[in-house]
Write a protein that holds these residues in place. Structure first.
Motif, PDB file in Angstrom:
ATOM      1  N   MET A 160     -14.422 -34.551 -18.871  1.00  0.00           N
ATOM      2  CA  MET A 160     -14.039 -34.333 -17.483  1.00  0.00           C
ATOM      3  C   MET A 160     -14.340 -35.527 -16.588  1.00  0.00           C
ATOM      4  O   MET A 160     -14.010 -35.495 -15.393  1.00  0.00           O
ATOM      5  CB  MET A 160     -14.784 -33.123 -16.908  1.00  0.00           C
ATOM      6  CG  MET A 160     -14.334 -31.812 -17.494  1.00  0.00           C
ATOM      7  SD  MET A 160     -15.265 -31.492 -19.030  1.00  0.00           S
ATOM      8  CE  MET A 160     -15.384 -29.709 -18.929  1.00  0.00           C
ATOM      9  N   ASP A 212     -10.524 -24.685  -7.119  1.00  0.00           N
ATOM     10  CA  ASP A 212      -9.511 -23.632  -7.084  1.00  0.00           C
ATOM     11  C   ASP A 212      -9.844 -22.578  -6.037  1.00  0.00           C
ATOM     12  O   ASP A 212     -10.950 -22.534  -5.488  1.00  0.00           O
ATOM     13  CB  ASP A 212      -9.249 -23.060  -8.480  1.00  0.00           C
ATOM     14  CG  ASP A 212     -10.390 -22.233  -9.007  1.00  0.00           C
ATOM     15  OD1 ASP A 212     -11.160 -21.668  -8.214  1.00  0.00           O
ATOM     16  OD2 ASP A 212     -10.515 -22.146 -10.242  1.00  0.00           O
ATOM     17  N   PRO A 237      -6.399 -34.959 -10.829  1.00  0.00           N
ATOM     18  CA  PRO A 237      -7.105 -33.674 -10.762  1.00  0.00           C
ATOM     19  C   PRO A 237      -6.767 -32.778 -11.952  1.00  0.00           C
ATOM     20  O   PRO A 237      -5.597 -32.651 -12.325  1.00  0.00           O
ATOM     21  CB  PRO A 237      -6.591 -33.060  -9.461  1.00  0.00           C
ATOM     22  CG  PRO A 237      -6.139 -34.218  -8.633  1.00  0.00           C
ATOM     23  CD  PRO A 237      -5.596 -35.212  -9.618  1.00  0.00           C
ATOM     24  N   GLY A 238      -7.800 -32.205 -12.557  1.00  0.00           N
ATOM     25  CA  GLY A 238      -7.592 -31.235 -13.640  1.00  0.00           C
ATOM     26  C   GLY A 238      -7.245 -31.842 -14.982  1.00  0.00           C
ATOM     27  O   GLY A 238      -7.061 -31.111 -15.956  1.00  0.00           O
ATOM     28  N   HIS A 254      -7.895 -34.770 -18.283  1.00  0.00           N
ATOM     29  CA  HIS A 254      -9.075 -35.095 -19.082  1.00  0.00           C
ATOM     30  C   HIS A 254      -9.058 -36.572 -19.455  1.00  0.00           C
ATOM     31  O   HIS A 254      -8.018 -37.223 -19.430  1.00  0.00           O
ATOM     32  CB  HIS A 254      -9.174 -34.210 -20.315  1.00  0.00           C
ATOM     33  CG  HIS A 254      -8.117 -34.476 -21.324  1.00  0.00           C
ATOM     34  ND1 HIS A 254      -8.144 -35.565 -22.165  1.00  0.00           N
ATOM     35  CD2 HIS A 254      -6.980 -33.807 -21.615  1.00  0.00           C
ATOM     36  CE1 HIS A 254      -7.077 -35.555 -22.925  1.00  0.00           C
ATOM     37  NE2 HIS A 254      -6.349 -34.509 -22.619  1.00  0.00           N
ATOM     38  N   ASN A 311     -13.781 -27.678 -10.631  1.00  0.00           N
ATOM     39  CA  ASN A 311     -13.166 -27.922 -11.928  1.00  0.00           C
ATOM     40  C   ASN A 311     -12.908 -29.404 -12.077  1.00  0.00           C
ATOM     41  O   ASN A 311     -11.879 -29.907 -11.670  1.00  0.00           O
ATOM     42  CB  ASN A 311     -11.861 -27.135 -12.065  1.00  0.00           C
ATOM     43  CG  ASN A 311     -12.127 -25.648 -12.103  1.00  0.00           C
ATOM     44  OD1 ASN A 311     -13.158 -25.201 -12.581  1.00  0.00           O
ATOM     45  ND2 ASN A 311     -11.190 -24.872 -11.576  1.00  0.00           N
ATOM     46  N   GLU A 359      -8.112 -32.040  -5.186  1.00  0.00           N
ATOM     47  CA  GLU A 359      -7.039 -31.061  -5.071  1.00  0.00           C
ATOM     48  C   GLU A 359      -7.640 -29.688  -4.768  1.00  0.00           C
ATOM     49  O   GLU A 359      -8.591 -29.263  -5.431  1.00  0.00           O
ATOM     50  CB  GLU A 359      -6.237 -30.992  -6.375  1.00  0.00           C
ATOM     51  CG  GLU A 359      -5.048 -30.059  -6.259  1.00  0.00           C
ATOM     52  CD  GLU A 359      -4.273 -29.934  -7.561  1.00  0.00           C
ATOM     53  OE1 GLU A 359      -4.457 -30.776  -8.464  1.00  0.00           O
ATOM     54  OE2 GLU A 359      -3.501 -28.973  -7.679  1.00  0.00           O
ATOM     55  N   LYS A 391     -10.878 -30.947  -8.749  1.00  0.00           N
ATOM     56  CA  LYS A 391     -10.055 -29.781  -8.453  1.00  0.00           C
ATOM     57  C   LYS A 391     -10.947 -28.619  -8.021  1.00  0.00           C
ATOM     58  O   LYS A 391     -11.910 -28.291  -8.697  1.00  0.00           O
ATOM     59  CB  LYS A 391      -9.275 -29.400  -9.713  1.00  0.00           C
ATOM     60  CG  LYS A 391      -8.106 -28.486  -9.451  1.00  0.00           C
ATOM     61  CD  LYS A 391      -7.203 -28.430 -10.674  1.00  0.00           C
ATOM     62  CE  LYS A 391      -6.024 -27.510 -10.405  1.00  0.00           C
ATOM     63  NZ  LYS A 391      -5.056 -27.541 -11.512  1.00  0.00           N
TER      64      LYS A 391
END
Lengths: 517, 517
Positions: A266, A238, B425-426, B428, A232, A59, A236
């Motif tokens: 993660m 950003d 995405p993002g 956990h 991230n 993303e 992801k």
């Protein structure tokens, strides 16, 4: 007379201390890399990460970033998910540089990134700072300067990561100007600038251009600054990170792409899953830089460790962290990319745990053929604290590691069979000519290790490594000298900072990249 | 009721603690050995050490030892200098075993010596002992037992070196009987017995035979015990060491030959000189064992570090020490000999220095492919102190090293692409099925590393690694259980000890070997 005496005494006192340490040296790794993954495992990780990029994608926030991906042929969904097929990844990887030079304003301080060279970097990023005099506190600008001075003082450190700490007493939107100015004036070693948004990256590049006496155009083929961006995790990217990276690449400056992949949080709670995800995310960032500017200097970053599965707390210097540091090197080499890794610790104290965790990570990083080893001095509490004492202790470890990496001198003169004959069975070599010729520089000299016998050590105050480190950073700061910089450039830097602050306060910080082509 | 209650409580309290640690495991080194010497350098060291043996020789004390050398064809001077020519060394080296098994009385505790297997041994030899409850004191029998119990308790330790400490409260001539009895009853792991003189070596072998339920004759092809002998560098082998080695070899038991070569004191102040001398002296001892009994199990020992050239104090965990640990492995492998090395520290405190020095030496030992890594837990002050706290901290490091050496599991299930898709995405991974199936045993669990955040750590008393180690060794001892041993054998051991004490006190300790053929 009475007014001059104290000044002279103070000066003399300062001059009596000299930090004895090995010179700044370019360390080349002459050991075979430690390779925990066999060929089949390496290939499976590679292929699985390409599957991830092809099927699931990453993303991306930020229209300008999405545009770049779209223009390069990536599949960009309405949901901002970007998918790269194998061919496109391969194409992007075909333009990377296996090694490049990061130019310092003092040429002898330039470093090679890649080519089996190992560089150790100062701690970067913590929101807090600690030392035994002023204890634990929020990061601030005064301590930022202190860290840069210490990093300048220890020869084992050859670069600074993004912001040695977060100076929380400075305005968020302009503190990058103050910190870059400190990096460029209180040190002559290379540094990574914060690249959160394109504006900060551009400011750093412009300030480097001033310090180096170059135009941005001239600097295009002379990387002088880098930024580290994090993906991230999971999956992801950003806009702040994407734009910082894009800006740096457009300017021909270096980008380090480091997914922040703590196993179990993660990423899946497996080394296999973490490495696949790290690899996919790192390659994704690498591709972005090459889409912006083919050949832009870029570094494969790994930052894989595990969490404590009971509490979720991050752990560093674990066996998993050490292995990931090695495995990351295998992956980076597969793509002919320079490799960034780290030497970290989760300890709350500057104790045995702090040291053994850092060593576990450090040996993994060195045997894994890391080229940029981040956080190698001063990192505590899993990155929440920059510690002056730990910085000194880590510098000792790094000097030691430097000694391990120095080539050995083995010849008949060094062997000294005649000296053995002279000394005879049961004798000692302290006084013989062979020893006398060499004893001053025979061995690596420590900066804080204490080898006295117990009685003398007790008499000297029974100071442990931490207490000795407290003394040493204070003495080191007392004799710190600012490196030379042309006063005109220094002046220009100051006025750049002042002007930019005014502009930022008025118009805000530029966010999107200015893509110079 | 009132009398039973406290007992029950005490028992419950003890049972509540369980040391969580990895199981005992055979660690195989799957990394390429770190090789600081190139082929040419290795050859020069080899040839120079053969020159040393041929031209200068080694001084030997003890007529029985000189006889063995003479009978084998060595040149023995009137001054006791023994010279070995290249052919003789080569002939002796042709009968060594590249690997052998050292049998423990509990078969699962047997260890392979050689064959790329890594074993970590407990501290051995210090005259003093230290812990944070009773502080620094002379070595004594009670603390000897404590060390053996701790060594038995930590799974990372798979063998004991010669005498964990010197129990100075016991009579010199009979303490070996007490310590061997403790090793055989309070632990079921293999141990090295002190071999100072043939009598002690023979006693150890006889006691092992009792514990194993074997005759000495049956044990001839079943090594159950070893001894480490030192060459008194430079170039001297005394009768006590020679006879101990000869007796062990005659009995088919294992000998580790370790020159004690501190650069700058016992050897030239160069790595080149130290390695040549170490190699010559180690090969000399190895040859002696093969002259006594071709094929006798023997190990190449390296113990090369440097001294502080200003004070003469020995240093450990230095870059030189780490490199020598690696280079020693290159030499041992050249002769197809198992390799003994060490993980040592010179620190006076259980602090960061203790940990980083031990790690430097340990990584050198592991990457140098040591098979027996001596002093890997509990060694302090350059060998003058055995420390309970350091033992615990070292055990943690060794568990960690074990984790680094474990093969990685990399397959599609472990990678978990589906889990990545599920999390998105993002997100956990804490709660997803892939994690839930694995989280309990996902990562190496530490025994004393503390990963709490700073606030919780402060609330829990802000204990550093040393303080936590003090707690852990006490708890560990509280739940220690003596391993099983047939009561009849236990009884026989006790009466052997009693009878031998009587005999030794009457007739003295046998010094010369009984060379069984």
């Amino acid at each position: 007379m009475s007014t001059r005496k104290p000044r002279r005494r103070a000066r003399n006192k300062a001059v009596t201390f000299k930090l004895r340490q090995p010179p700044i040296r370019e360390l080349k790794n002459r050991f075979a890399p430690a390779a925990p993954l066999d060929e089949e495992q390496l290939e499976l990780i590679h292929q699985s990460s390409l599957d991830l990029l092809e099927d699931m994608g990453i993303e991306v926030l930020g229209d300008r970033a999405l545009e770049v991906f779209r223009a390069a042929g990536a599949e960009v969904g309405d949901d901002g998910i970007v998918k790269l097929d194998r061919g496109l990844v391969e194409q992007c990887l075909s333009t990377v540089q296996g090694a490049f030079k990061l130019h310092a304003r003092k040429p002898e301080r330039s470093i090679v990134v890649g080519d089996n060279v190992i560089n150790f970097g100062l701690v970067s990023g913590p929101p807090n700072v600690h030392d035994n005099i002023n204890r634990r506190r929020s990061g601030n600008f005064a301590d930022y300067k202190t860290l840069i001075k210490l990093g300048q003082s220890f020869n084992a450190i050859t670069f600074y990561g993004n912001q040695a700490l977060a100076p929380t007493d400075l305005a968020v939107d302009t503190r990058h100007l103050d910190t870059s100015n400190v990096n460029l004036t209180l040190s002559d070693k290379v540094f990574m600038a914060t690249g959160i948004g394109a504006g900060r990256a551009l400011d750093a590049a412009k300030m480097c251009a001033i310090a180096h006496g170059l135009t941005l155009e001239e600097m295009r083929h002379t990387p002088t600054v880098a930024t580290n961006i994090n993906i991230n995790s999971p999956r992801k990217l950003d806009d702040a990170m994407a734009y910082g990276a894009m800006q740096m690449s457009a300017l021909g400056q270096a980008v380090v792409v480091t997914p922040f992949t703590l196993m179990g949080a993660m990423t899946p709670a497996t080394m296999a899953g973490a490495l696949v995800q790290q690899n996919a995310e790192a390659l994704f960032g690498v591709c972005l830089t090459q889409m912006v500017r083919p050949g832009a200097p870029v570094v494969y970053g790994g930052f894989t460790s595990n969490v404590d599965m009971r509490s979720g707390a991050p752990a560093f210097g674990t066996p998993e962290n050490s292995l990931a540091n090695m495995a990351g090197g295998q992956l980076a080499r597969k793509y002919n990319l320079p490799y960034r890794t780290s030497a970290c610790s989760a300890s709350n104290a500057v104790d045995a745990q702090a040291a053994y965790e850092t060593q576990m990570a450090l040996w993994g990083a060195v045997m894994g053929h890391g080229n940029l080893i981040y956080h190698a001095a001063g990192w505590m509490e899993g990155g929440l604290v920059a510690s002056f004492e730990k910085l000194v202790i880590d510098a000792e470890m790094l000097h030691g590691m430097g000694g391990v990496l120095e080539p050995l001198k083995i010849d008949l003169e060094e062997i000294g069979l005649d000296a053995m004959r002279e000394v005879g069975p049961g004798g000692h070599f302290f006084g013989c000519a062979h020893t006398m010729e060499r004893y001053k520089h025979a061995f690596n000299e420590p900066i804080i290790s204490d080898w006295q016998n117990n009685e003398n050590w007790q008499l000297a105050g029974a100071k442990d490594a931490q207490a000795r480190a407290t003394e040493l950073w204070q003495k080191t700061l007392a004799v710190y000298e600012e490196p030379e910089l042309d006063p005109a450039r220094k002046e220009e830097l100051l006025s750049f900072v002042a002007n930019r602050k005014e502009a930022v306060n008025k118009d805000g910080l530029a966010w999107e990249p200015e893509l110079y082509n």
